[in-house]
Structures are given as structure tokens and as C-alpha cells.
Scaffold this motif. Structure first.
Motif, PDB file in Angstrom:
ATOM      1  N   GLY A 268       0.820  -1.207   0.000  1.00 54.36           N
ATOM      2  CA  GLY A 268       0.000   0.000   0.000  1.00 54.36           C
ATOM      3  C   GLY A 268       0.854   1.257   0.000  1.00 54.36           C
ATOM      4  O   GLY A 268       0.552   2.222  -0.716  1.00 54.36           O
ATOM      5  N   ILE A 269       1.934   1.246   0.798  1.00 59.33           N
ATOM      6  CA  ILE A 269       2.850   2.386   0.789  1.00 59.33           C
ATOM      7  C   ILE A 269       3.421   2.576  -0.607  1.00 59.33           C
ATOM      8  O   ILE A 269       3.545   3.712  -1.106  1.00 59.33           O
ATOM      9  CB  ILE A 269       3.984   2.172   1.813  1.00 59.33           C
ATOM     10  CG1 ILE A 269       3.414   2.094   3.233  1.00 59.33           C
ATOM     11  CG2 ILE A 269       5.011   3.287   1.713  1.00 59.33           C
ATOM     12  CD1 ILE A 269       4.463   1.799   4.279  1.00 59.33           C
ATOM     13  N   GLY A 270       3.769   1.465  -1.259  1.00 60.97           N
ATOM     14  CA  GLY A 270       4.327   1.550  -2.603  1.00 60.97           C
ATOM     15  C   GLY A 270       3.370   2.203  -3.584  1.00 60.97           C
ATOM     16  O   GLY A 270       3.764   3.050  -4.395  1.00 60.97           O
ATOM     17  N   TRP A 271       2.086   1.825  -3.512  1.00 58.11           N
ATOM     18  CA  TRP A 271       1.097   2.418  -4.416  1.00 58.11           C
ATOM     19  C   TRP A 271       0.925   3.913  -4.153  1.00 58.11           C
ATOM     20  O   TRP A 271       0.818   4.710  -5.102  1.00 58.11           O
ATOM     21  CB  TRP A 271      -0.246   1.712  -4.261  1.00 58.11           C
ATOM     22  CG  TRP A 271      -0.334   0.423  -5.001  1.00 58.11           C
ATOM     23  CD1 TRP A 271      -0.331  -0.840  -4.473  1.00 58.11           C
ATOM     24  CD2 TRP A 271      -0.441   0.259  -6.425  1.00 58.11           C
ATOM     25  NE1 TRP A 271      -0.411  -1.766  -5.468  1.00 58.11           N
ATOM     26  CE2 TRP A 271      -0.488  -1.126  -6.676  1.00 58.11           C
ATOM     27  CE3 TRP A 271      -0.486   1.147  -7.495  1.00 58.11           C
ATOM     28  CZ2 TRP A 271      -0.586  -1.646  -7.955  1.00 58.11           C
ATOM     29  CZ3 TRP A 271      -0.586   0.642  -8.773  1.00 58.11           C
ATOM     30  CH2 TRP A 271      -0.635  -0.743  -8.999  1.00 58.11           C
ATOM     31  N   VAL A 272       0.899   4.285  -2.888  1.00 55.83           N
ATOM     32  CA  VAL A 272       0.734   5.706  -2.557  1.00 55.83           C
ATOM     33  C   VAL A 272       1.943   6.505  -3.024  1.00 55.83           C
ATOM     34  O   VAL A 272       1.810   7.584  -3.613  1.00 55.83           O
ATOM     35  CB  VAL A 272       0.506   5.876  -1.045  1.00 55.83           C
ATOM     36  CG1 VAL A 272       0.462   7.362  -0.670  1.00 55.83           C
ATOM     37  CG2 VAL A 272      -0.797   5.201  -0.623  1.00 55.83           C
ATOM     38  N   LEU A 273       3.146   5.985  -2.781  1.00 57.97           N
ATOM     39  CA  LEU A 273       4.350   6.677  -3.226  1.00 57.97           C
ATOM     40  C   LEU A 273       4.417   6.745  -4.744  1.00 57.97           C
ATOM     41  O   LEU A 273       4.892   7.743  -5.314  1.00 57.97           O
ATOM     42  CB  LEU A 273       5.596   5.985  -2.671  1.00 57.97           C
ATOM     43  CG  LEU A 273       5.836   6.138  -1.167  1.00 57.97           C
ATOM     44  CD1 LEU A 273       7.047   5.325  -0.742  1.00 57.97           C
ATOM     45  CD2 LEU A 273       6.036   7.609  -0.808  1.00 57.97           C
ATOM     46  N   ALA A 274       3.962   5.694  -5.414  1.00 59.16           N
ATOM     47  CA  ALA A 274       3.938   5.718  -6.878  1.00 59.16           C
ATOM     48  C   ALA A 274       3.005   6.807  -7.381  1.00 59.16           C
ATOM     49  O   ALA A 274       3.328   7.533  -8.336  1.00 59.16           O
ATOM     50  CB  ALA A 274       3.509   4.355  -7.413  1.00 59.16           C
ATOM     51  N   GLY A 275       1.838   6.939  -6.740  1.00 59.38           N
ATOM     52  CA  GLY A 275       0.917   8.005  -7.128  1.00 59.38           C
ATOM     53  C   GLY A 275       1.543   9.374  -6.945  1.00 59.38           C
ATOM     54  O   GLY A 275       1.433  10.242  -7.825  1.00 59.38           O
ATOM     55  N   PHE A 276       2.224   9.566  -5.829  1.00 59.19           N
ATOM     56  CA  PHE A 276       2.889  10.841  -5.592  1.00 59.19           C
ATOM     57  C   PHE A 276       3.956  11.103  -6.649  1.00 59.19           C
ATOM     58  O   PHE A 276       4.060  12.210  -7.196  1.00 59.19           O
ATOM     59  CB  PHE A 276       3.514  10.860  -4.200  1.00 59.19           C
ATOM     60  CG  PHE A 276       4.352  12.074  -3.941  1.00 59.19           C
ATOM     61  CD1 PHE A 276       3.770  13.268  -3.577  1.00 59.19           C
ATOM     62  CD2 PHE A 276       5.732  12.020  -4.072  1.00 59.19           C
ATOM     63  CE1 PHE A 276       4.537  14.399  -3.352  1.00 59.19           C
ATOM     64  CE2 PHE A 276       6.506  13.138  -3.854  1.00 59.19           C
ATOM     65  CZ  PHE A 276       5.913  14.328  -3.492  1.00 59.19           C
ATOM     66  N   GLY A 277       4.760  10.092  -6.966  1.00 56.15           N
ATOM     67  CA  GLY A 277       5.830  10.256  -7.948  1.00 56.15           C
ATOM     68  C   GLY A 277       5.301  10.605  -9.327  1.00 56.15           C
ATOM     69  O   GLY A 277       5.868  11.449 -10.029  1.00 56.15           O
ATOM     70  N   VAL A 278       4.214   9.957  -9.727  1.00 56.24           N
ATOM     71  CA  VAL A 278       3.614  10.257 -11.034  1.00 56.24           C
ATOM     72  C   VAL A 278       3.127  11.708 -11.080  1.00 56.24           C
ATOM     73  O   VAL A 278       3.347  12.431 -12.067  1.00 56.24           O
ATOM     74  CB  VAL A 278       2.462   9.283 -11.333  1.00 56.24           C
ATOM     75  CG1 VAL A 278       1.671   9.737 -12.562  1.00 56.24           C
ATOM     76  CG2 VAL A 278       3.006   7.880 -11.559  1.00 56.24           C
ATOM     77  N   GLY A 279       2.472  12.147 -10.025  1.00 58.22           N
ATOM     78  CA  GLY A 279       1.978  13.524  -9.988  1.00 58.22           C
ATOM     79  C   GLY A 279       3.104  14.540 -10.030  1.00 58.22           C
ATOM     80  O   GLY A 279       3.044  15.528 -10.777  1.00 58.22           O
ATOM     81  N   ALA A 280       4.158  14.308  -9.240  1.00 57.01           N
ATOM     82  CA  ALA A 280       5.281  15.243  -9.224  1.00 57.01           C
ATOM     83  C   ALA A 280       5.998  15.255 -10.569  1.00 57.01           C
ATOM     84  O   ALA A 280       6.413  16.326 -11.056  1.00 57.01           O
ATOM     85  CB  ALA A 280       6.259  14.860  -8.107  1.00 57.01           C
ATOM     86  N   GLY A 281       6.141  14.090 -11.187  1.00 60.63           N
ATOM     87  CA  GLY A 281       6.769  14.036 -12.506  1.00 60.63           C
ATOM     88  C   GLY A 281       5.955  14.768 -13.556  1.00 60.63           C
ATOM     89  O   GLY A 281       6.504  15.442 -14.434  1.00 60.63           O
ATOM     90  N   ALA A 282       4.624  14.659 -13.471  1.00 61.37           N
ATOM     91  CA  ALA A 282       3.754  15.362 -14.422  1.00 61.37           C
ATOM     92  C   ALA A 282       3.907  16.872 -14.290  1.00 61.37           C
ATOM     93  O   ALA A 282       3.901  17.598 -15.295  1.00 61.37           O
ATOM     94  CB  ALA A 282       2.299  14.952 -14.198  1.00 61.37           C
ATOM     95  N   GLY A 325      -4.764   7.855  -5.375  1.00 63.33           N
ATOM     96  CA  GLY A 325      -5.296   8.957  -6.172  1.00 63.33           C
ATOM     97  C   GLY A 325      -5.075  10.301  -5.503  1.00 63.33           C
ATOM     98  O   GLY A 325      -4.702  11.282  -6.164  1.00 63.33           O
ATOM     99  N   VAL A 326      -5.300  10.360  -4.200  1.00 64.05           N
ATOM    100  CA  VAL A 326      -5.064  11.613  -3.472  1.00 64.05           C
ATOM    101  C   VAL A 326      -3.575  11.950  -3.480  1.00 64.05           C
ATOM    102  O   VAL A 326      -3.185  13.117  -3.647  1.00 64.05           O
ATOM    103  CB  VAL A 326      -5.590  11.507  -2.030  1.00 64.05           C
ATOM    104  CG1 VAL A 326      -5.225  12.761  -1.232  1.00 64.05           C
ATOM    105  CG2 VAL A 326      -7.095  11.299  -2.021  1.00 64.05           C
ATOM    106  N   ALA A 327      -2.729  10.923  -3.330  1.00 63.26           N
ATOM    107  CA  ALA A 327      -1.285  11.152  -3.358  1.00 63.26           C
ATOM    108  C   ALA A 327      -0.830  11.671  -4.714  1.00 63.26           C
ATOM    109  O   ALA A 327       0.080  12.497  -4.808  1.00 63.26           O
ATOM    110  CB  ALA A 327      -0.540   9.864  -3.017  1.00 63.26           C
TER     111      ALA A 327
END
Length: 416
Positions: A268-282, A325-327
């Protein structure tokens, strides 16, 4: 090796993503940052294998103290000697130190002491490397391209974090700690010839050297006074500090405690961090493609405010997918505000002060903001994740209030 090469104006004024000079700098920066990521994986693994978990934690924390204590002085050095020279020298020292430890680990089993020394060396060198890295873009491209370069730099950081972790793990799996350290040293070494090939823009004489007779202390005091008097940089530093203080705790130690509280597990931590990384990269990609966003001060302020609301909402996400999604939204807004703040720092500061300006910003982000992590952990243990995330969101939101409430910062624009 460190002689300054100058670029003619017509080369420096090309769009950054089409400028070979900028691309060489970006490749060097990416290689160095990827090497850093591999290094931290190797250091953490080697420390755990050589000592207890608490000892490994001490080794990992050793670099933070000299980095925080010496960062302001590092900004003075970057401005006095020139950022390119300092970055090259720093990478040479880091590369040599990593290769030395790799050799020790390959031939002997020395224990924790060489790892602690390596961490100390890295922290000391980082204190001059980071301000110099922040001051370098103004010397490799035109002022109008600095916002795009900030986006490109953000993409390089995301790439290094995504690629560096698996590379470090692969190095440990294939050849042990020595191989992982060797790989880190090799990646850092790649940056040196690339940086030597980067041409520097010519700046006015008073922007390239301190006044004759000035001491390092006077340079430091002068840099701090310059920031304090600046109508944009002064409130911007405060907005960055509040944003980081409200952001670092929840998105680091707080996220792990939230996942444990909700039963999301490591995946779950991995999914949340992945969401954050995608958003920051965008967000970084947006600035790289656009090159400039209008109303930069307002965009930064509103992004900080909206991002603070998303941070508070993260603690009340009903499940892992909703939290991811929120991340993603947090990453997008934090990445947007971060790139805009970084671009404003680059474009608002006089080039002769950029090392010191970057040093103050780095001290806020790397020295003050991490102090919120143990406080956040203790508070979550006492009151739970929800109230702490909301409190952190309020602190973060204050940065947005300052960005929108101070006229100089609110009206700040990026150059065209």
C-alpha cells in the motif's frame, strides 16, 4: 580541469530542451543524482549488515549534521569559486570516497567505521555541492529558459529516484555491497567529463566574483541581507519553509504510520508513493514543455493551498486506491508549487548571490523540515494520523497564504 568555458549568447539563448550545452549539464546532473540514489541503497544495506538497526540508523544520519551546519558556508564557496568548479570538485571527491569504501568492502570486512566516515564525507561535500548545483543553471542558459530548466531538473530527480533504487538493489544482489558502491562511484564519475564539456555564459564582472577585500564572512552576511531585503525572495523563503514543514512529516514517516494504522501494508505504501511520484513528474513535465506559466507567484500560492487540503484528505482516504489517487494529486500540486518556487528563486536572484540563495533554501528543506518527522511520529502515536495530517496541512497552507498575501510575491512573474 576547472577552467571556465564560455558560451556565446546565441547558443545560450536557444530553447533549453534543444540546447546541447543544457543537455550535457542535464545528463551530468542525472548521472550524479542516480549515483546518489544507488549510494544510499548501498550505504543502508551495508550498515544493516555490519551493525544493529540502531547503529545503521546512526550511520544514515551522520551526513545530515555537517550538511546542515555547513550549508550556508557552502553557498559562499559556490559564489566565490564559481558553481561549475565546485560541482566538478565535489563529484570528484564523492567518487573517490565511494570507490575507496568499495575497495575496502571487497578486500576486507572493516565494520561500520568506514561507512560512517563515508557518510560524513558525503554530508560535508553536499554542503557545497547543493548550493553550487542550484547556482549552475543561470550560467548554462538564458534567464528566459530557467523555468524550463527547473522542470527538466525535476524530471531528472524523478528519473534518478525511480532508476537508482532498482540499480542499487541489483548491484547488492549481484556483487554485494562493494559492487553497489562501485556502481554508485561509476555513475558519479560519468558526470565529471560531461560537466567539463559544459560551456558557461559570460556574466558581468561584478556578478562573477566577490568584491576585492571581502571576506567569506562578509559574503555570507551580505547574502543573508540581500535575501532579507528582497521583496520576492524573503517571503518566498518563508513560504517554502512552511510548505516543507507541513509536507515532509506526513509524506515520510507519517505515511508509513498511516499505512500501518489502516492495514495497507508495504504494498500500500508503494502504491501511494507511486501516485505521488507520477503527480510530481507530471508537474515537472508541464514546466519543461511549457517553459513558462503566467502569474507564477499566484500559481505557487494556490498550488500550496490546494496541496495542503490534499495532504489533510490523505489521512481520510477510504482505501489504498483512493489514497494513491489523493497522493497523485498531492504530488501534482506539490510538484507544481515546488517547480514554480524553484524557478522564481532562479529568476529573481542576482546570479552572484545564487549560491547563497540556494544554500538558504536548501538549509530550510534539508535542515529544518526533517525536524518535523520525529514530531509527526510522536504526535501520530498519541492522537492518530487524522489530526496530525490535518495539522500539518494547516502549517503547509500558511505558506500559500504568505505567497498570496505578500504583494511582491503574489505579483511575481517568470521572464519571457
Amino acid at each position: 580541469m576547472t577552467a571556465t568555458r564560455t558560451a556565446p549568447a546565441e547558443i545560450a539563448d536557444r530553447p533549453a530542451h534543444r540546447d546541447g550545452n543544457v543537455l550535457r549539464w542535464l545528463a551530468a546532473y542525472t548521472a550524479s543524482m542516480t549515483g546518489d540514489s544507488v549510494y544510499y541503497i548501498a550505504l543502508s544495506w551495508a550498515a544493516v549488515q555490519a551493525g544493529s538497526p540502531s547503529q545503521a540508523g546512526v550511520v544514515m544520519a551522520v551526513s545530515a549534521l555537517p550538511r546542515a551546519l555547513l550549508m550556508l558556508g557552502g553557498g559562499v564557496i559556490a559564489d566565490r569559486l564559481g558553481p561549475r568548479r565546485v560541482v566538478i570538485g565535489s563529484d570528484v571527491v564523492r567518487c573517490a570516497a565511494v570507490f575507496a569504501v568499495a575497495g575496502l568492502l571487497y578486500f576486507t570486512t572493516p565494520g561500520l567505521w568506514p561507512l560512517a566516515v563515508l557518510a560524513l564525507v558525503f554530508g560535508t561535500v553536499d554542503a557545497v555541492f547543493m548550493p553550487a548545483v542550484g547556482a549552475l543553471p543561470a550560467r548554462v542558459t538564458s534567464r528566459g529558459q530557467l523555468a524550463r530548466v527547473q522542470g527538466m531538473r525535476g524530471l531528472a530527480i524523478r528519473f534518478a529516484s525511480v532508476v537508482g533504487g532498482p540499480l542499487g538493489g541489483l548491484g547488492v544482489a549481484v556483487g554485494g555491497e562493494a559492487a553497489a558502491f562501485g556502481l554508485a562511484g561509476l555513475l558519479i564519475a560519468v558526470s565529471v567529463p560531461l560537466l567539463m564539456a559544459v560551456r558557461m555564459r559570460e556574466l558581468p564582472a561584478d556578478d562573477t566574483a566577490p568584491a576585492r577585500g571581502d571576506t567569506a564572512w562578509r559574503d555570507l552576511v551580505g547574502g543573508l541581507a540581500y535575501i532579507r531585503r528582497h521583496r520576492v525572495l524573503a517571503p518566498l523563503m518563508l513560504a517554502i519553509a512552511l510548505g516543507d514543514l507541513g509536507f515532509v512529516g506526513p509524506l515520510n514517516v507519517g505515511l508509513a504510520l498511516l499505512a500501518d494504522e489502516r492495514g495497507w501494508g508495504a504494498s500500500g505504501i508503494g502504491w501511494v508513493l507511486a501516485g505521488f511520484g507520477v503527480g510530481a513528474g507530471a508537474a515537472s513535465l508541464l514546466l519543461t514543455v511549457r517553459g513558462r506559466l503566467p502569474h507564477a507567484g499566484q500559481v505557487a500560492g494556490y498550488a500550496i493551498l490546494a496541496g495542503s487540503v490534499a495532504i489533510g484528505a490523505l489521512a481520510y482516504a477510504p482505501g489504498v486506491l483512493a489514497a494513491a489517487g489523493v497522493a497523485l494529486l498531492v504530488g501534482l500540486l506539490a510538484g507544481l508549487s515546488g517547480t514554480m518556487c524553484g524557478a522564481l528563486l532562479q529568476t529573481q536572484a542576482d546570479p552572484r548571490y545564487l549560491g547563497r540563495v540556494t544554500a538558504v533554501s536548501g538549509l530550510v528543506s534539508l535542515g529544518l523540515a526533517p525536524l518535523s518527522m520525529p514530531v509527526s511520529a510522536a504526535a501520530i502515536g498519541a492522537w492518530g494520523a487524522g489530526p496530525v495530517f490535518v495539522g500539518s496541512a494547516v502549517v503547509c497552507g500558511l505558506g500559500g497564504v504568505i505567497a498570496l498575501g505578500v504583494p511582491g510575491l503574489r505579483r511575481a512573474e517568470l521572464p519571457q
